[in-house]
Design an enzyme around this catalytic site. Structure first.
Site, PDB file in Angstrom:
ATOM      1  N   LYS A 126       0.935  -1.170  -0.138  1.00 53.30           N
ATOM      2  CA  LYS A 126       0.067  -0.159   0.050  1.00 53.30           C
ATOM      3  C   LYS A 126       0.852   1.229   0.082  1.00 53.30           C
ATOM      4  CE  LYS A 126      -4.313   0.960   0.223  1.00 53.30           C
ATOM      5  NZ  LYS A 126      -5.514   0.241  -0.166  1.00 53.30           N
ATOM      6  N   ASP A 166      -7.153   4.064  -4.368  1.00 52.33           N
ATOM      7  CA  ASP A 166      -7.757   4.002  -3.120  1.00 52.33           C
ATOM      8  C   ASP A 166      -8.291   5.506  -2.964  1.00 52.33           C
ATOM      9  OD1 ASP A 166      -7.755   2.235  -0.507  1.00 52.33           O
ATOM     10  OD2 ASP A 166      -7.491   4.055   0.243  1.00 52.33           O
TER      11      ASP A 166
HETATM   12  P1  NDP Z   1     -13.046   7.649  -2.816  1.00 51.71           P
HETATM   13  O1  NDP Z   1     -12.046   8.775  -2.728  1.00 51.71           O
HETATM   14  O2  NDP Z   1     -13.590   7.634  -4.313  1.00 51.71           O
HETATM   15  O3  NDP Z   1     -14.125   8.283  -2.119  1.00 51.71           O
HETATM   16  C1  NDP Z   1     -14.141   8.191  -0.835  1.00 51.71           C
HETATM   17  C2  NDP Z   1     -15.267   8.695  -0.113  1.00 51.71           C
HETATM   18  O4  NDP Z   1     -15.222   8.650   1.308  1.00 51.71           O
HETATM   19  C3  NDP Z   1     -15.795  10.053  -0.147  1.00 51.71           C
HETATM   20  O5  NDP Z   1     -17.180  10.164  -0.251  1.00 51.71           O
HETATM   21  C4  NDP Z   1     -14.971  10.819   0.646  1.00 51.71           C
HETATM   22  O6  NDP Z   1     -15.636  12.213   1.156  1.00 51.71           O
HETATM   23  C5  NDP Z   1     -15.406   9.857   1.946  1.00 51.71           C
HETATM   24  N1  NDP Z   1     -14.273  10.026   2.822  1.00 51.71           N
HETATM   25  C6  NDP Z   1     -12.561   9.598   2.755  1.00 51.71           C
HETATM   26  N2  NDP Z   1     -12.114  10.060   3.897  1.00 51.71           N
HETATM   27  C7  NDP Z   1     -13.127  10.462   4.680  1.00 51.71           C
HETATM   28  C8  NDP Z   1     -13.063  10.781   6.022  1.00 51.71           C
HETATM   29  N3  NDP Z   1     -11.849  10.732   6.961  1.00 51.71           N
HETATM   30  N4  NDP Z   1     -14.103  10.865   6.808  1.00 51.71           N
HETATM   31  C9  NDP Z   1     -15.290  11.065   6.157  1.00 51.71           C
HETATM   32  N5  NDP Z   1     -15.653  10.670   4.775  1.00 51.71           N
HETATM   33  C10 NDP Z   1     -14.663  10.129   4.396  1.00 51.71           C
HETATM   34  O7  NDP Z   1     -12.414   6.322  -2.229  1.00 51.71           O
HETATM   35  P2  NDP Z   1     -12.705   4.861  -2.528  1.00 51.71           P
HETATM   36  O8  NDP Z   1     -14.218   4.948  -2.643  1.00 51.71           O
HETATM   37  O9  NDP Z   1     -12.010   4.360  -3.460  1.00 51.71           O
HETATM   38  O10 NDP Z   1     -12.528   4.349  -1.099  1.00 51.71           O
HETATM   39  C11 NDP Z   1     -13.401   4.140  -0.091  1.00 51.71           C
HETATM   40  C12 NDP Z   1     -12.951   3.345   1.025  1.00 51.71           C
HETATM   41  O11 NDP Z   1     -12.786   1.782   0.259  1.00 51.71           O
HETATM   42  C13 NDP Z   1     -11.621   3.283   1.526  1.00 51.71           C
HETATM   43  O12 NDP Z   1     -11.711   2.883   2.764  1.00 51.71           O
HETATM   44  C14 NDP Z   1     -10.724   2.441   0.532  1.00 51.71           C
HETATM   45  O13 NDP Z   1      -9.590   2.089   1.287  1.00 51.71           O
HETATM   46  C15 NDP Z   1     -11.648   1.253   0.365  1.00 51.71           C
HETATM   47  N6  NDP Z   1     -11.440   0.506  -0.715  1.00 51.71           N
HETATM   48  C16 NDP Z   1     -11.216   0.795  -2.086  1.00 51.71           C
HETATM   49  C17 NDP Z   1     -10.910  -0.022  -3.079  1.00 51.71           C
HETATM   50  C18 NDP Z   1     -11.027   0.624  -4.509  1.00 51.71           C
HETATM   51  O14 NDP Z   1     -11.086  -0.209  -5.275  1.00 51.71           O
HETATM   52  N7  NDP Z   1     -11.120   1.886  -4.788  1.00 51.71           N
HETATM   53  C19 NDP Z   1     -10.891  -1.477  -2.964  1.00 51.71           C
HETATM   54  C20 NDP Z   1     -11.080  -1.600  -1.630  1.00 51.71           C
HETATM   55  C21 NDP Z   1     -11.336  -1.006  -0.752  1.00 51.71           C
HETATM   56  P3  NDP Z   1     -14.753  13.405   0.779  1.00 51.71           P
HETATM   57  O15 NDP Z   1     -14.973  13.567  -0.792  1.00 51.71           O
HETATM   58  O16 NDP Z   1     -15.377  14.567   1.641  1.00 51.71           O
HETATM   59  O17 NDP Z   1     -13.401  13.160   1.391  1.00 51.71           O
HETATM   60  O1  2IT Z   2      -8.064  -1.500  -0.528  1.00 54.34           O
HETATM   61  C1  2IT Z   2      -7.819  -2.127  -1.719  1.00 54.34           C
HETATM   62  O2  2IT Z   2      -7.952  -3.297  -1.901  1.00 54.34           O
HETATM   63  C2  2IT Z   2      -7.683  -1.290  -2.848  1.00 54.34           C
HETATM   64  N1  2IT Z   2      -7.661   0.163  -2.660  1.00 54.34           N
HETATM   65  C3  2IT Z   2      -7.480  -1.799  -4.221  1.00 54.34           C
HETATM   66  C4  2IT Z   2      -5.974  -2.214  -4.575  1.00 54.34           C
HETATM   67  C5  2IT Z   2      -6.000  -2.827  -5.889  1.00 54.34           C
HETATM   68  O3  2IT Z   2      -4.641  -3.236  -6.038  1.00 54.34           O
HETATM   69  O4  2IT Z   2      -6.538  -2.892  -6.865  1.00 54.34           O
END
Ligand code: NDP
Ligand code: 2IT
Length: 446
Positions: A126, A166
């Site tokens: 990561k 992420d």
């Molecule tokens: P994005 O940046 O696309 O979206 C994040 C969302 O969460 C936004 O709505 C953001 O609001 C909100 N957010 C982020 N930080 C905070 C915080 N500290 N407090 C409140 N709201 C918050 O990210 P993703 O959708 O990609 O990721 C979301 C979650 O999913 C994370 O935990 C990530 O690790 C996990 N994840 C993502 C994967 C992926 O493929 N993208 C895979 C597996 C897990 P704002 O815009 O106001 O910051």
């Molecule tokens: O938390 C996660 O699994 C991710 N943000 C996606 C990682 C990846 O390599 O696709």
């Protein structure tokens, strides 16, 4: 707490002071694994758990860049190369002002187990930076990404370490990062996943985490003869994972009534239908606005500085960030009749919240299982890059669905208790551990 877990955690805390999220993630895994390791002494003798908690390599670097005013900005960049026993390091990059070593180590640690659960050959890693993309112009984001990659490029590679997105890293950022990598190395390889579809990306990768979490929820519900159709669903976040969880839940007949960002949430009791979801996607991915604007547009209630968990629902899918559901939120969810929690985010529930769900014996799917669809589809993108052949949407979605069903089966295999209750925490931790541990033993003391 079990005395053996206590002793192990005292060592982890002494070695990694102040890294609270890392301690939290390691403790959860240790609680599942230490009893299992006692029953399988080869893992204890090989000190697998101790080795798993120490990154193979940690890279920390300066990221200087010029803002639009011509002023110099300095951020800190990280890449944690946690474990490569079963494949190249693999895991996302997070850009958020809260990013620090402890947060990335927790995420890299979780990633090792998650990637193993996918059944694909991927180790865990990561990275990211404390850079805040909010309010930055496209040019500033590009200059940051170019500077970040100017150091990262020497540590990664299609067979070494393959980053992805992420929080704060989506298609735009992956594009800038890929462009700079290609320029520095003079090679077009699958060094990043989440690439654009015209230049080596996989269909369904943007959708994969949200779709996968929904498929996982479907599998959990089926163990109790339930289905998504007709269920009320609370979703947090409005980013990548939240958007596609909303899409898939709605396609399967669920009613998604909330969406949020870091300022608050909207409650739409009639459900976020496909047209409203298109509005959220445009608002968040193109205009980069706030979710409050949805409330104005559709005349629904906005709860400033609140989280969706106060709304009555059957199913909760947290998709924002770590520790967004605390004990009080968990109690309220259970009291309001919530029967299923599927974690789209990484570690969105505090340990106290997890205890509430397990004690209430509701369906609780931890992130390393429930959100593994994203990285699994990254693995499928790597396969297509290696073959230099793209698969159709249907083919990738079918493979993703099968992988999620198999992850669920693994959790059932390792997590079913004597009374029939499926403890998905134990199931995911032990199920993810075995393959990595056996590979580590086979590869000697490395
Ligand atoms: P994005 O940046 O696309 O979206 C994040 C969302 O969460 C936004 O709505 C953001 O609001 C909100 N957010 C982020 N930080 C905070 C915080 N500290 N407090 C409140 N709201 C918050 O990210 P993703 O959708 O990609 O990721 C979301 C979650 O999913 C994370 O935990 C990530 O690790 C996990 N994840 C993502 C994967 C992926 O493929 N993208 C895979 C597996 C897990 P704002 O815009 O106001 O910051
Ligand atoms: O938390 C996660 O699994 C991710 N943000 C996606 C990682 C990846 O390599 O696709």
């Amino acid at each position: 707490m079990d005395a053996r877990v206590q002793q192990f955690m005292a060592m982890i805390k002494a070695k990694n002071p102040g890294e609270n999220e890392f301690h939290q993630a390691v403790q959860e895994v240790a609680e599942s694994l230490i009893p299992f390791i006692e029953e399988n002494p080869k893992y204890r003798q090989a000190k697998i758990l101790e080795r798993l908690a120490e990154p193979e390599r940690t890279i920390i670097f300066r990221v200087p860049w010029l803002d639009d005013k011509g002023d110099i900005q300095i951020n800190r960049g990280f890449r944690i190369e946690m474990n490569s026993a079963i494949g190249p390091y693999k895991g996302g990059l997070r850009l958020h002002p809260t990013v620090n070593l402890g947060i990335l180590k927790f995420l890299a640690f979780e990633q090792v187990f998650k990637n193993s659960l996918t059944t694909l050959p991927m180790g865990g890693g990561k990275g990211g930076s404390d850079f805040d993309p909010k309010g930055k112009s496209d040019n500033e984001v590009m200059r940051f990404c170019q500077s970040f990659m100017s150091e990262l490029f020497r540590h990664i590679g299609a067979d070494t370490d393959v980053p992805a997105g992420d929080i704060g890293v989506g298609g735009r950022e992956i594009g800038y990062l890929f462009g700079q990598y290609k320029r520095l190395k003079n090679e077009f390889t699958g060094v990043l996943t989440g690439k654009g579809i015209e230049w080596g990306g996989s269909l369904i990768r943007p959708e994969a985490t949200g779709y996968g979490a929904t498929y996982f929820a479907q599998e959990m519900l089926a163990t109790r003869g339930e289905e998504l159709n007709g269920k009320t669903v609370c979703i947090s976040g409005s980013g990548n994972v939240a958007q596609y969880a909303t899409e898939k839940v709605t396609q399967l007949g669920g009613i998604v009534v909330t969406s949020s960002d870091s300022n608050g949430f909207i409650y739409d009791p009639r459900g976020i239908d496909p047209e409203k979801l298109r509005y959220i996607m445009e608002l968040k991915n193109v205009k980069r606005g706030r979710i409050e604007e949805y409330a104005e547009k559709y005349g629904v209630e906005y709860f400033k500085d609140k989280k969706p968990w106060i709304i009555k629902c059957d199913i909760a899918i947290p998709n924002a960030t770590q520790n967004e559901i605390n004990e009080e939120d968990a109690r309220l969810l259970v009291r309001n009749g919530c029967i299923c929690v599927a974690e789209g985010a990484n570690m969105p529930c505090t340990p106290e919240a997890v205890a509430v769900f397990l004690n209430a014996k509701i369906l609780y799917g931890p992130g390393k299982a429930a959100n593994a669809g994203g990285v699994a589809t990254s693995g499928l993108e790597m396969t297509q890059n290696s073959m230099r052949l793209p698969w159709s949407r249907e083919e990738v979605d079918e493979r993703l669905h099968t992988i999620m069903i198999n992850i669920h089966k693994t959790c059932v295999k390792y997590g079913t208790k004597e009374d029939g209750f499926i403890n998905y925490v134990d199931g995911a931790n032990i199920g993810g551990f075995v393959k990595v541990a056996n590979a580590m033993i086979a590869q000697g003391v490395v």
